[in-house]
Structure formats: C-alpha cells, structure tokens
Design an enzyme around this catalytic site. Structure first.
Site, PDB file in Angstrom:
ATOM      1  N   GLU A 167       0.844  -1.207   0.000  1.00 50.63           N
ATOM      2  CA  GLU A 167       0.000   0.000   0.000  1.00 50.63           C
ATOM      3  C   GLU A 167       0.878   1.257   0.000  1.00 50.63           C
ATOM      4  O   GLU A 167       0.646   2.211  -0.756  1.00 50.63           O
ATOM      5  CB  GLU A 167      -0.910   0.032   1.241  1.00 50.63           C
ATOM      6  CG  GLU A 167      -1.976  -1.056   1.283  1.00 50.63           C
ATOM      7  CD  GLU A 167      -1.510  -2.345   1.939  1.00 50.63           C
ATOM      8  OE1 GLU A 167      -0.271  -2.553   2.066  1.00 50.63           O
ATOM      9  OE2 GLU A 167      -2.372  -3.146   2.315  1.00 50.63           O
TER      10      GLU A 167
ATOM     11  N   GLY B 249       6.033  -2.148  14.685  1.00 60.00           N
ATOM     12  CA  GLY B 249       5.314  -1.118  13.915  1.00 60.00           C
ATOM     13  C   GLY B 249       4.304  -0.362  14.769  1.00 60.00           C
ATOM     14  O   GLY B 249       4.242   0.869  14.744  1.00 60.00           O
ATOM     15  N   ARG B 250       3.518  -1.094  15.537  1.00 58.42           N
ATOM     16  CA  ARG B 250       2.453  -0.436  16.317  1.00 58.42           C
ATOM     17  C   ARG B 250       2.988   0.238  17.574  1.00 58.42           C
ATOM     18  O   ARG B 250       2.232   0.848  18.323  1.00 58.42           O
ATOM     19  CB  ARG B 250       1.346  -1.446  16.650  1.00 58.42           C
ATOM     20  CG  ARG B 250       1.829  -2.715  17.324  1.00 58.42           C
ATOM     21  CD  ARG B 250       0.762  -3.803  17.304  1.00 58.42           C
ATOM     22  NE  ARG B 250       1.253  -5.091  17.769  1.00 58.42           N
ATOM     23  CZ  ARG B 250       1.839  -5.994  17.001  1.00 58.42           C
ATOM     24  NH1 ARG B 250       2.044  -5.746  15.714  1.00 58.42           N
ATOM     25  NH2 ARG B 250       2.239  -7.147  17.495  1.00 58.42           N
TER      26      ARG B 250
ATOM     27  N   GLU C 240      -3.763  -6.022  17.208  1.00 58.64           N
ATOM     28  CA  GLU C 240      -2.666  -6.664  16.471  1.00 58.64           C
ATOM     29  C   GLU C 240      -1.701  -7.328  17.465  1.00 58.64           C
ATOM     30  O   GLU C 240      -1.050  -8.317  17.140  1.00 58.64           O
ATOM     31  CB  GLU C 240      -1.925  -5.636  15.601  1.00 58.64           C
ATOM     32  CG  GLU C 240      -1.118  -6.275  14.481  1.00 58.64           C
ATOM     33  CD  GLU C 240      -0.660  -5.277  13.408  1.00 58.64           C
ATOM     34  OE1 GLU C 240      -1.340  -5.138  12.374  1.00 58.64           O
ATOM     35  OE2 GLU C 240       0.388  -4.652  13.613  1.00 58.64           O
TER      36      GLU C 240
ATOM     37  N   HIS D 138     -25.282   9.198  21.089  1.00 55.62           N
ATOM     38  CA  HIS D 138     -26.442   9.295  20.197  1.00 55.62           C
ATOM     39  C   HIS D 138     -26.383   8.246  19.099  1.00 55.62           C
ATOM     40  O   HIS D 138     -27.039   8.383  18.065  1.00 55.62           O
ATOM     41  CB  HIS D 138     -26.524  10.707  19.609  1.00 55.62           C
ATOM     42  CG  HIS D 138     -26.825  11.706  20.670  1.00 55.62           C
ATOM     43  ND1 HIS D 138     -28.099  12.046  21.050  1.00 55.62           N
ATOM     44  CD2 HIS D 138     -26.004  12.400  21.502  1.00 55.62           C
ATOM     45  CE1 HIS D 138     -28.055  12.928  22.042  1.00 55.62           C
ATOM     46  NE2 HIS D 138     -26.789  13.151  22.337  1.00 55.62           N
TER      47      HIS D 138
ATOM     48  N   LYS E 218      -2.277 -10.586   2.716  1.00 54.59           N
ATOM     49  CA  LYS E 218      -1.344  -9.884   1.821  1.00 54.59           C
ATOM     50  C   LYS E 218      -0.951 -10.787   0.651  1.00 54.59           C
ATOM     51  O   LYS E 218      -0.933 -10.371  -0.503  1.00 54.59           O
ATOM     52  CB  LYS E 218      -0.049  -9.532   2.578  1.00 54.59           C
ATOM     53  CG  LYS E 218      -0.161  -8.418   3.576  1.00 54.59           C
ATOM     54  CD  LYS E 218       1.264  -8.088   4.050  1.00 54.59           C
ATOM     55  CE  LYS E 218       1.291  -7.331   5.347  1.00 54.59           C
ATOM     56  NZ  LYS E 218       2.628  -7.175   5.909  1.00 54.59           N
TER      57      LYS E 218
HETATM   58  O1  F6P Z   1      -0.378  -4.663   9.440  1.00 56.08           O
HETATM   59  C1  F6P Z   1       0.856  -5.287   9.457  1.00 56.08           C
HETATM   60  C2  F6P Z   1       1.971  -4.316   9.617  1.00 56.08           C
HETATM   61  O2  F6P Z   1       3.158  -5.014   9.537  1.00 56.08           O
HETATM   62  C3  F6P Z   1       1.906  -3.492  10.898  1.00 56.08           C
HETATM   63  O3  F6P Z   1       2.360  -4.171  11.997  1.00 56.08           O
HETATM   64  C4  F6P Z   1       2.694  -2.307  10.521  1.00 56.08           C
HETATM   65  O4  F6P Z   1       2.496  -1.248  11.409  1.00 56.08           O
HETATM   66  C5  F6P Z   1       2.158  -2.045   9.136  1.00 56.08           C
HETATM   67  O5  F6P Z   1       1.970  -3.343   8.584  1.00 56.08           O
HETATM   68  C6  F6P Z   1       3.023  -1.205   8.255  1.00 56.08           C
HETATM   69  O6  F6P Z   1       4.265  -1.791   8.038  1.00 56.08           O
HETATM   70  P1  F6P Z   1       5.493  -0.969   7.471  1.00 56.08           P
HETATM   71  O7  F6P Z   1       5.781   0.129   8.443  1.00 56.08           O
HETATM   72  O8  F6P Z   1       6.603  -1.941   7.353  1.00 56.08           O
HETATM   73  O9  F6P Z   1       5.079  -0.398   6.149  1.00 56.08           O
END
Ligand code: F6P
Length: 547
Positions: free
Chosen positions: A216, A271-272, A357, A388, A511
C-alpha cells in the site's frame, strides 16, 4: 527441552478466580458502593498527570488480590523486566522489544546484543529535530525554492495511525501555517483527496514504512512521486520533496530516496509501537522538537511507573488485570474506549492496532492452542457522539462492555468562548459513568409516575463497569502518558495469556492472497486453486468493471 509452563487455566490462581466469580454472580455496583463507602477513594490511582478511578468495576479487595496472585504466578513483572532489559521476548521473530528505549533519557543504558542503543536513538531524534526546525522555519525549501507548506505522511498501520492520531490530538500545539495530511489507503481516493488542493512545489512527502516493502505504502509513494514529477518535471526534485522513515536503507535507496534523507529506526521497534521513533517525524514538524520531547517524557514517566510501582498501585497492571477479569471470567468480548475530547477522535482507532494486532492471538508462546480468551475487540469514538449512536446497546443491550471514559478538566485555551461548552461535555462523561454503573431501578421509574407497561423499557440495569481517566489538560506529555499506559496494559495482558504480543503473522495471509488475486482482476489470468465463491466474485467484478 519440553516446555513445562503450566496451561493458564490449570493454574490454581485461575481456578480460585473462577470460584470467586461464581460467588460474585449477581453482585451489583450499587451494593458494592453501599457496603464499601471508601472504595471511590481506595480504587483510585494517580500516575503522573493521569487520575484513574477504577472504583466502578465489579471487583472487591478480594478480587483484586486474586487477580494480583495470577499476575505473580504468571510472572508479569519478571516478563516486564526481561522486556526492559532488551531480551528477545518476541520469540517468533527473535527480536527484542524496546520501544521503551525510544523515550529513555540520553544517559540511560539499554543494551541489545551488547550494544547500548540509547545513543543512536538520540542521534536520530537530533536529526529529526534539525530537519523539523528547517521545515518549520522555511529554511528547507522545495525544488523550485518555494517554502514547504504541506507535509503528507504516506504510511499504513503503525506507520500512519500514531502520527495521524497525535496530530489530531495535539492540533492546538501545531504550526497552524502548515498543512498536514495522512495517506494510508491503497484506494487511490486517499492520495487523490489528500493532494488535490496542494501545490507540488510546496509539498513534502514523508514515506513511512518500517520494512519499506508494504505494498500500500510503496504504491502510494510511487503515485506521489509521479504527481510531483508531473508538475516539477525533474527527477532531481525528489531529493527536496521526499524523505523516508524506515529500518531498511537498501529499499529506501532502491526507491530513489537519498539515504541522507532517511530517518532510521530498528527491528526492535514494533510497527504499532513505533510512533515515538522516526515514524513521528510528521508530528515533530507539526508540534516542534521541544513539544515532541515533552511527549516522549510523558511516555517515559509511565514506563518508569510501570517498572517501579508496587502491584497494588501499578496502573497498567491494574487495567490489564481488570480486562482479564471481564474477558476471561465474565465472557466480555469487547472493550470500549470513549474519549470526551474531540481532539482524541482517532485515539481509539490507534488503540485498535495496538491492542488487537498485539493480543489477537490463538496460540500461546509454545504454539499450543490457547484455551482462554485473548485480546478483546477494541472500539469506540468520542463519547458524546457515541451517546447518540451505540450507547443504547451498552446501557440496555445484552452484552457486557467494559469501557474507559477519558476526559480533561480544562478545554484548550484557543477555544475562546467555546470553552464555555466544556462543562457540558464533561457533565456527559460523569453522567455516563454514573448511568452505566448504577442504572435506574424499576421502582425509581415507577416513582416518576411511568405507566406500568413502560417500566421495563425505561429501566436501566446498570452494573456496566467503567474506568474514568482524568487529566488537567491534553498536552503532549499527557498524550504520551496515555499511550504508554495502554501499551503497558496490553503488555500485561499478553504476559498473563502467555502469547507473543509482538508478532503479527495474522496479517500475512491476506497480503499473499491479494498479490495472487490481483492479476486475475487486471488481466483475467487464472488463479490456481481459487475457491468457487471468490472465483465467481472475480468474474462478476471483471464484468462490472467492463473487462
Ligand atoms: O499490518 C501489518 C503491519 O506489519 C503493521 O504491523 C505495521 O504497522 C504495518 O503493517 C506497516 O508496516 P510498514 O511500516 O513496514 O510499512
């Protein structure tokens, strides 16, 4: 060596909680408050600027003691210390979990594989600060010499939700002469709407991706580059309009971004859990390096609290245990986070990734199927809007939904006369905590002269547990404190459930399948082994698309 960790449900502390729950059945919050007038004061904990009231929970001193015994038996604090020491507790990926190092002070020593990582964390923070100052002051100009006025963060998941949420949360602290946009969706509409009114010559793209392989983000980054080059014509423009936030220098360079314009982080940052790393660059530009440091200090304050506070006053431990109590012993499937602050409109969406996650797992660390509920469905939107919409179900539906109500004593200064509405906003928070907890009995309804056939409809059972989190105002530090509180709560629950809270294999299959199906949509190629339903949908899609 065979693993001898006992299954959670076979631990005596677990069965003690089951027995306690059985005796507890039917106990109402009204009764708990009537028989224990001191609980409002006792079940309150102060962490930094956060005042947490957990008295409206279906617990007694005995419940809390039993839950703490479970935490001791599962060695939550031992696991915490292993994380903070930099041990590779993310076992399925063989990685340390050290987001806490991202907010550690410069003189801290935190080692991964024998190397103190704190100096390199601060070196990147310094580089981010210097860059942000240049953009904010106008010293960093675009290819044509125009000042940068727009910053577009392109990323997804942890590379989007944190900065996007924090930008909203801290809007009053942001440079109002700059425009910030966040693009995550591979749906071209996202980028289109984000840039349609922007001047490419004044626009900086921050490509945020830990791996720099996420389809993406790379697709949107390529489209952004085409948009820029269509206007500025010259490939050399990329250097002034694109920077990267990543762990993967090679892929950044392959994409065409000079690694001098890359802000690095490391594989021990999930990532999170990454928004206080280089991933926060858009926020540093928005609020400035000093306010970003305040945010990091807020995180660190709660990390220190989690590390040092005794169990009975340890806020992340308490919140984690309360979640276990409802999810594992009351059958609650979800947890609502309901901020009474418009600025926190993206806070719950951010927590969804953090919690779901992390703890959406169904095998334990040894790969055995878990026999207990793991992470809840986390959901919610700012409170008054929710009132509401879906609060009806929380009040009178059939489900138990524990909720967090978050609010602030002071409205932000720049609201001017609109600040007068703040008491009404907060009155709603307090009213909801009260209504959810104590409800309205049939007798109370009758006493209002309501016709008997209406009484059942107008009765509120109550007994819906809430935690109320109050702070004086929503500052960068308070935001950091709030996020760290939830991060560590999620850690506590994963530790008790004996799951790896730091991998995310569950997102991989989709994916892989998307990559396999895409040629069938674009070129009509046959996908071997496609199930009949998906095949039929693909055929219908192609027909509708006119292919
Ligand atoms: O959703 C899966 C994931 O690996 C997340 O843990 C991460 O935050 C996101 O995709 C984005 O990943 P990246 O920072 O590698 O683009």
């Amino acid at each position: 060596m065979p693993d001898t960790t006992p299954l959670l449900t076979r631990r005596p502390q677990w069965t003690a909680l089951e027995d306690h729950r059985a005796k507890f059945n039917g106990t109402h919050l009204r009764e708990l408050f009537a028989t224990d007038p001191g609980r409002a004061e006792r079940y309150t904990v102060q962490v930094g600027d956060l005042h947490l009231d957990y008295s409206k929970h279906l617990v007694t001193d005995e419940t809390l003691a039993l839950l703490q015994e479970l935490a001791t038996a599962t060695d939550v604090f031992g696991q915490r210390d292993a994380m903070l020491r930099g041990e590779k507790i993310n076992t399925t990926e063989d990685r340390a979990v050290l987001h806490t190092a991202l907010r550690a002070p410069a003189d801290a020593v935190i080692e991964v594989d024998g190397e103190n990582v704190v100096p390199k964390v601060h070196a990147v923070l310094d580089k981010m600060a210097a860059f942000a100052d240049k953009v904010r002051s106008g010293e960093w100009t675009g290819h044509t010499g125009k000042r940068i006025k727009n910053v577009v963060n392109v990323g997804i998941g942890g590379s989007d939700l944190g900065p996007a949420m924090a930008y909203e949360a801290l809007r009053p602290f942001t440079a109002r002469d700059l425009t910030f946009r966040f693009v995550s969706n591979v749906d071209g509409a996202d980028l289109h709407e984000a840039v349609r009114d922007l001047d490419p010559a004044e626009t900086l793209f921050i490509i945020a991706s830990k791996t720099f392989t996420t389809i993406e983000t790379i697709t949107n980054a390529k489209a952004a580059r085409s948009w820029l080059l269509a206007a500025l014509g010259d490939e050399s423009a990329v250097a002034k309009h694109f920077v990267a936030l990543s762990t993967n220098a090679e892929k950044v360079s392959d994409f065409g971004i000079d690694t001098a314009n890359m802000f690095e982080f490391w594989d021990w940052v999930g990532g999170r859990y990454s928004f206080d790393s280089a991933i926060g660059l858009s926020l540093v530009i928005a609020i400035g390096p000093a306010a970003f440091r305040e945010l990091l200090d807020g995180f660190h304050l709660v990390d220190e609290h989690f590390r040092t506070a005794p169990a009975e006053a340890n806020a992340p431990l308490l919140l984690g245990l309360l979640g276990v109590w409802y999810g594992n012993f009351h059958g609650a499937q979800s947890h609502a986070v309901l901020p009474y602050s418009h600025y926190l409109s993206k806070f719950t969406a951010y927590l969804q990734q953090l919690d779901m996650e992390s703890n959406g797992k169904s095998v334990d660390r040894q790969g055995r199927p878990v026999e207990w509920q793991t992470g809840p469905v986390v959901w919610g939107t700012p409170g008054t809007n929710g009132q509401h919409a879906y609060y009806q179900l929380i009040h009178q539906g059939t489900k138990l939904i524990p909720a967090d109500l978050i609010g602030f004593a002071k409205p932000v200064a720049e609201l001017g006369e609109l600040a007068d509405q703040h008491d009404l906003l907060m009155a709603n928070l307090f009213a909801q905590g009260q209504a959810l907890g104590f409800g309205k009995t049939a007798d109370e309804v009758r006493a209002e002269g309501i016709a008997e056939e209406q009484v059942a409809h107008r009765t509120f059972k109550g007994n819906h547990p809430t935690t109320t989190i109050l702070a004086t105002e929503l500052t960068p530090s308070v935001l950091g404190q709030l996020i760290a509180l939830y991060e560590q709560k999620v850690f506590v629950q994963g530790a008790i459930w004996n799951i790896d809270s730091f991998d995310q294999w569950g997102v991989e299959l989709g994916k892989v399948l998307a990559k396999r199906v895409e040629p069938a949509l674009t070129e009509g190629t046959e996908v071997p082994g496609l199930d009949a339903s998906t095949q039929s949908l693909v055929t219908t899609y192609r027909a509708l698309r006119g292919r």
